[in-house]
Design a protein around this motif. Structure first.
Motif, PDB file in Angstrom:
ATOM      1  N   ALA A 161       0.640  -1.360   0.064  1.00  0.00           N
ATOM      2  CA  ALA A 161      -0.325   0.165  -0.363  1.00  0.00           C
ATOM      3  C   ALA A 161       0.491   1.117   0.413  1.00  0.00           C
ATOM      4  N   LEU A 162       0.350   2.169  -1.135  1.00  0.00           N
ATOM      5  CA  LEU A 162       1.067   3.480  -1.031  1.00  0.00           C
ATOM      6  C   LEU A 162       0.746   4.663  -0.263  1.00  0.00           C
ATOM      7  N   ARG A 163       1.106   5.477   0.521  1.00  0.00           N
ATOM      8  CA  ARG A 163       0.367   6.765   0.233  1.00  0.00           C
ATOM      9  C   ARG A 163       1.308   7.850   0.388  1.00  0.00           C
ATOM     10  N   PRO A 164       0.490   8.438  -0.828  1.00  0.00           N
ATOM     11  CA  PRO A 164       1.634   9.870  -1.413  1.00  0.00           C
ATOM     12  C   PRO A 164       0.533  11.023  -1.082  1.00  0.00           C
ATOM     13  N   ARG A 165       0.986  11.621  -1.000  1.00  0.00           N
ATOM     14  CA  ARG A 165       1.178  13.675  -0.647  1.00  0.00           C
ATOM     15  C   ARG A 165       0.645  14.064  -1.082  1.00  0.00           C
ATOM     16  N   PHE A 166      -0.262  14.933  -1.188  1.00  0.00           N
ATOM     17  CA  PHE A 166      -0.310  15.874  -1.859  1.00  0.00           C
ATOM     18  C   PHE A 166       0.463  15.422  -3.826  1.00  0.00           C
ATOM     19  N   VAL A 167      -0.253  15.071  -4.553  1.00  0.00           N
ATOM     20  CA  VAL A 167      -0.089  14.459  -5.960  1.00  0.00           C
ATOM     21  C   VAL A 167      -0.220  15.649  -6.654  1.00  0.00           C
ATOM     22  N   THR A 168       0.275  15.719  -7.770  1.00  0.00           N
ATOM     23  CA  THR A 168       0.344  16.626  -8.474  1.00  0.00           C
ATOM     24  C   THR A 168       0.628  16.658  -9.951  1.00  0.00           C
ATOM     25  N   GLY A 169       0.218  17.768 -11.098  1.00  0.00           N
ATOM     26  CA  GLY A 169       0.349  17.155 -12.194  1.00  0.00           C
ATOM     27  C   GLY A 169      -0.247  17.912 -13.230  1.00  0.00           C
ATOM     28  N   ALA A 170      -0.165  17.404 -14.443  1.00  0.00           N
ATOM     29  CA  ALA A 170      -0.774  17.346 -15.539  1.00  0.00           C
ATOM     30  C   ALA A 170      -2.052  16.565 -14.825  1.00  0.00           C
ATOM     31  N   GLY A 171      -4.019  17.321 -14.750  1.00  0.00           N
ATOM     32  CA  GLY A 171      -4.752  16.681 -14.513  1.00  0.00           C
ATOM     33  C   GLY A 171      -4.831  16.694 -13.310  1.00  0.00           C
ATOM     34  N   ASP A 172      -4.888  16.930 -12.150  1.00  0.00           N
ATOM     35  CA  ASP A 172      -4.685  17.412 -11.395  1.00  0.00           C
ATOM     36  C   ASP A 172      -5.432  18.165 -10.770  1.00  0.00           C
ATOM     37  N   THR A 173      -7.038  17.515 -10.476  1.00  0.00           N
ATOM     38  CA  THR A 173      -8.269  18.104 -10.115  1.00  0.00           C
ATOM     39  C   THR A 173      -9.000  18.911  -8.780  1.00  0.00           C
ATOM     40  N   SER A 174      -8.002  18.151  -7.888  1.00  0.00           N
ATOM     41  CA  SER A 174      -8.051  18.477  -6.913  1.00  0.00           C
ATOM     42  C   SER A 174      -7.547  19.201  -5.763  1.00  0.00           C
ATOM     43  N   ILE A 175      -6.560  19.606  -5.814  1.00  0.00           N
ATOM     44  CA  ILE A 175      -5.507  20.471  -4.870  1.00  0.00           C
ATOM     45  C   ILE A 175      -5.795  21.801  -5.592  1.00  0.00           C
ATOM     46  N   PHE A 176      -5.412  22.056  -6.371  1.00  0.00           N
ATOM     47  CA  PHE A 176      -5.093  23.511  -7.348  1.00  0.00           C
ATOM     48  C   PHE A 176      -6.629  24.328  -7.440  1.00  0.00           C
ATOM     49  N   PRO A 177      -6.923  23.812  -8.094  1.00  0.00           N
ATOM     50  CA  PRO A 177      -7.974  24.542  -8.973  1.00  0.00           C
ATOM     51  C   PRO A 177      -8.983  24.839  -7.780  1.00  0.00           C
ATOM     52  N   ARG A 178      -9.515  24.462  -6.529  1.00  0.00           N
ATOM     53  CA  ARG A 178     -10.184  25.201  -5.977  1.00  0.00           C
ATOM     54  C   ARG A 178      -9.596  27.067  -5.249  1.00  0.00           C
ATOM     55  N   LEU A 179      -7.757  26.577  -4.948  1.00  0.00           N
ATOM     56  CA  LEU A 179      -7.951  27.451  -4.637  1.00  0.00           C
ATOM     57  C   LEU A 179      -7.227  28.554  -5.645  1.00  0.00           C
ATOM     58  N   ILE A 180      -7.438  27.768  -6.998  1.00  0.00           N
ATOM     59  CA  ILE A 180      -7.283  29.672  -7.868  1.00  0.00           C
ATOM     60  C   ILE A 180      -8.963  30.060  -8.441  1.00  0.00           C
ATOM     61  N   ASN A 181      -9.626  29.034  -8.035  1.00  0.00           N
ATOM     62  CA  ASN A 181     -11.183  29.900  -7.978  1.00  0.00           C
ATOM     63  C   ASN A 181     -10.969  31.273  -6.774  1.00  0.00           C
ATOM     64  N   MET A 182     -11.098  30.572  -5.651  1.00  0.00           N
ATOM     65  CA  MET A 182     -10.844  31.239  -4.143  1.00  0.00           C
ATOM     66  C   MET A 182     -10.284  32.563  -4.699  1.00  0.00           C
ATOM     67  N   GLN A 183      -8.630  32.335  -5.204  1.00  0.00           N
ATOM     68  CA  GLN A 183      -8.568  33.757  -5.223  1.00  0.00           C
ATOM     69  C   GLN A 183      -8.580  34.907  -6.441  1.00  0.00           C
ATOM     70  N   ARG A 184      -8.794  33.899  -7.706  1.00  0.00           N
ATOM     71  CA  ARG A 184      -9.714  34.626  -8.208  1.00  0.00           C
ATOM     72  C   ARG A 184     -11.166  35.180  -8.082  1.00  0.00           C
ATOM     73  N   LYS A 185     -11.798  35.231  -7.183  1.00  0.00           N
ATOM     74  CA  LYS A 185     -12.792  36.283  -6.225  1.00  0.00           C
ATOM     75  C   LYS A 185     -12.079  36.445  -5.711  1.00  0.00           C
ATOM     76  N   ARG A 186     -11.008  36.578  -4.743  1.00  0.00           N
ATOM     77  CA  ARG A 186     -10.087  37.211  -3.958  1.00  0.00           C
ATOM     78  C   ARG A 186     -10.774  36.608  -2.432  1.00  0.00           C
ATOM     79  N   ARG A 187     -10.769  35.678  -2.382  1.00  0.00           N
ATOM     80  CA  ARG A 187     -11.310  35.025  -0.503  1.00  0.00           C
ATOM     81  C   ARG A 187     -10.435  34.236  -0.352  1.00  0.00           C
ATOM     82  N   LEU A 188      -9.549  34.040  -1.352  1.00  0.00           N
ATOM     83  CA  LEU A 188      -8.643  33.216  -0.384  1.00  0.00           C
ATOM     84  C   LEU A 188      -6.849  34.429   1.029  1.00  0.00           C
ATOM     85  N   SER A 189      -6.929  33.817   1.601  1.00  0.00           N
ATOM     86  CA  SER A 189      -5.831  34.098   2.727  1.00  0.00           C
ATOM     87  C   SER A 189      -4.870  33.266   2.990  1.00  0.00           C
ATOM     88  N   ILE A 190      -3.763  34.037   3.271  1.00  0.00           N
ATOM     89  CA  ILE A 190      -2.876  33.342   3.702  1.00  0.00           C
ATOM     90  C   ILE A 190      -3.254  32.763   5.431  1.00  0.00           C
TER      91      ILE A 190
END
Length: 330
Positions: A161-190
């Motif tokens: 069994a493998l436990r990979p952490r924050f997998v990204t690359g072409a096709g990733d629809t889980s990590i960055f899309p939500r953050l990108i959309n939040m920043q477009r709406k100016r709702r993202l904060s550190i």
């Protein structure tokens, strides 16, 4: 070698199935969406559509294959326990049973480091450092699914069994899309001071780990493996790198951790009371993930799988950004 890849209409399953075809393997794929695997069929994959909750279907899927790479399952934070249990535990039970009945030699199970999440910072986590209580249904059911997989060893099935952490690359629809959309709406904060370091995994590196798991020697069997790039990076530097590549303004606004956590708790409480229990825009667990250090020790994978991550996180991010820009209208 002929293999079955479940969840091939998703990001990780689809990318690995393509990689396996490129390595000369015969590949059978399963997924709920035929359009999600068209690119694999064009490359020579055999596609069998259907729901893995159907034991008879899973039996057919496992006929005449030497190994199974099980990537299917439910992901996320929000939802009821029975949903996650069926998708992560019940389906895995079907896969294990089919492997045993159809005399499949090896099962490689894709798990998740969400099993470690408890809302606290963790650095250099080892595989045995699983908390006594789980923070969410996803982590709890992924751990239960692991136990189902390892329980099949006594009946002769080779398992990893493998436990990979924050997998990204072409096709990733889980990590960055939500953050990108939040920043477009100016709702993202550190959240917090913005200095927290976390692990990521290039999809190309995960492909290597999965492929090595198919070929690994007997001493590698019966173990769970942390997988990452092995080089924690400041999370918000990564987020801002992606935003700059996509010509979006960087995140500069800060929100105190306590305030963000309280807002998330309120958000969850309101959604629990609304009809249909809609998914909140902010979760307490998500706040912790975005504010705390989190890194994995990958020495076990280096030792037993000869895992040596070659593709940097920045290369993986460039790959993601190029793909993301190609998906969106000009």
């Amino acid at each position: 070698m002929k293999i079955l890849v479940t969840g091939a209409s998703g990001f990780i399953g689809g990318r690995f199935a393509r990689f396996a075809l490129e390595q000369g393997l015969q590949v059978r794929v399963n997924g709920r969406r035929a359009e999600g695997v068209e690119h694999l069929v064009k490359r020579g994959a055999e596609f069998v559509q259907g729901d893995l909750t159907d034991p008879e279907l899973v039996q057919r899927l496992c006929q005449d294959v030497e190994a199974v790479v099980h990537c299917a399952g439910a992901v996320g934070v929000w939802g009821r326990y029975p949903h996650f249990y069926q998708a992560n535990v019940g389906v895995t039970e079907n896969v294990v049973e089919a492997c045993l009945k159809q005399r499949v030699r090896r099962l490689v199970h894709l798990s998740s480091p969400s099993v470690y999440f408890d809302g606290h910072a963790h650095v250099d986590l080892r595989e045995e450092q699983v908390p006594t209580r789980f923070s969410d249904h996803y982590g709890a059911t992924k751990y239960l699914a692991e136990q189902k997989v390892f329980g099949a060893q006594e009946f002769g099935l080779e398992v990893l069994a493998l436990r990979p952490r924050f997998v990204t690359g072409a096709g990733d629809t889980s990590i960055f899309p939500r953050l990108i959309n939040m920043q477009r709406k100016r709702r993202l904060s550190i959240i917090g001071n913005g200095l927290n370091k976390v692990d990521f995994t290039s999809m190309q590196n995960l492909n290597d780990a999965l492929f090595s798991s198919l070929l690994a020697s007997d001493e590698a069997l019966g173990k769970v493996y942390n997988i990452s790039n092995g080089a924690p990076v400041p999370l918000w530097d990564v987020v801002n790198y992606v935003l700059r590549r996509l010509e979006l303004p960087p995140v500069t606004r800060h929100m105190p951790y306590g305030l963000a956590y309280a807002a998330a708790a309120l958000n969850e409480g309101v959604c629990m009371l609304l009809p249909g229990r809609p998914e909140p825009a902010l979760f307490r667990l998500g706040v912790a993930v975005m504010a705390k250090d989190f890194s994995l020790n990958i020495e076990r994978a280096r030792r037993y799988l000869d895992y040596d991550p070659q593709v940097s996180i920045w290369t993986a991010l460039d790959e993601f950004c190029q793909w993301w820009q190609g998906q969106r209208p000009a």
